[in-house]
Design a protein around this motif. Structure first.
Motif, PDB file in Angstrom:
ATOM      1  N   GLY A  43      14.727  55.063  41.661  1.00 15.18           N
ATOM      2  CA  GLY A  43      15.538  55.641  40.597  1.00 15.18           C
ATOM      3  C   GLY A  43      16.955  55.101  40.653  1.00 15.18           C
ATOM      4  O   GLY A  43      17.191  53.986  41.101  1.00 15.18           O
ATOM      5  N   VAL A  47      16.564  52.191  37.747  1.00 10.98           N
ATOM      6  CA  VAL A  47      15.776  52.714  36.636  1.00 10.98           C
ATOM      7  C   VAL A  47      16.523  52.575  35.303  1.00 10.98           C
ATOM      8  O   VAL A  47      15.915  52.632  34.246  1.00 10.98           O
ATOM      9  N   ASP A  66       7.970  58.868  35.645  1.00 14.76           N
ATOM     10  CA  ASP A  66       8.627  59.448  36.809  1.00 14.76           C
ATOM     11  C   ASP A  66       7.540  59.922  37.773  1.00 14.76           C
ATOM     12  O   ASP A  66       6.757  60.813  37.445  1.00 14.76           O
ATOM     13  N   ASN A  67       7.483  59.313  38.950  1.00 20.65           N
ATOM     14  CA  ASN A  67       6.475  59.677  39.940  1.00 20.65           C
ATOM     15  C   ASN A  67       6.826  60.955  40.704  1.00 20.65           C
ATOM     16  O   ASN A  67       6.059  61.391  41.559  1.00 20.65           O
ATOM     17  N   PHE A  72       9.681  55.296  40.211  1.00 23.54           N
ATOM     18  CA  PHE A  72       9.223  55.234  38.829  1.00 23.54           C
ATOM     19  C   PHE A  72       8.273  54.062  38.660  1.00 23.54           C
ATOM     20  O   PHE A  72       8.321  53.103  39.424  1.00 23.54           O
TER      21      PHE A  72
END
Length: 80
Positions: A43, A47, A66-67, A72
């Protein structure tokens, strides 16, 4: 990611800008036009910067996932 047939992937979580974009760009260059790349990234600035740079190169950002673990998945289609 079942909605996309991913043709390649690259993990850029172990590098920092500007190497993040360089690794993503090299991975895209290895694909044929129209193929899809999954980019696993951290992130923060990454990102924001990588998707913007991908778009500036003329490629299509399909989805940013978004994990929920600070990473990501950026799904990109290579465009000629």
């Amino acid at each position: 990611m079942a909605e996309f047939q991913v043709d390649g992937s690259v993990d850029i979580t172990d590098v920092v800008c500007p190497v993040t974009f360089v690794k993503a760009k090299v991975a895209l260059e290895e694909l044929e036009d129209g193929q899809i790349l999954s980019i696993h990234m951290n992130g923060g600035e990454t990102v924001q910067n990588v998707p913007r740079s991908i778009k500036e190169e003329g490629h299509q950002v399909l989805k940013l996932i978004d994990n929920k673990d600070g990473t990501f998945e950026l799904i990109v289609r290579k465009v000629e």
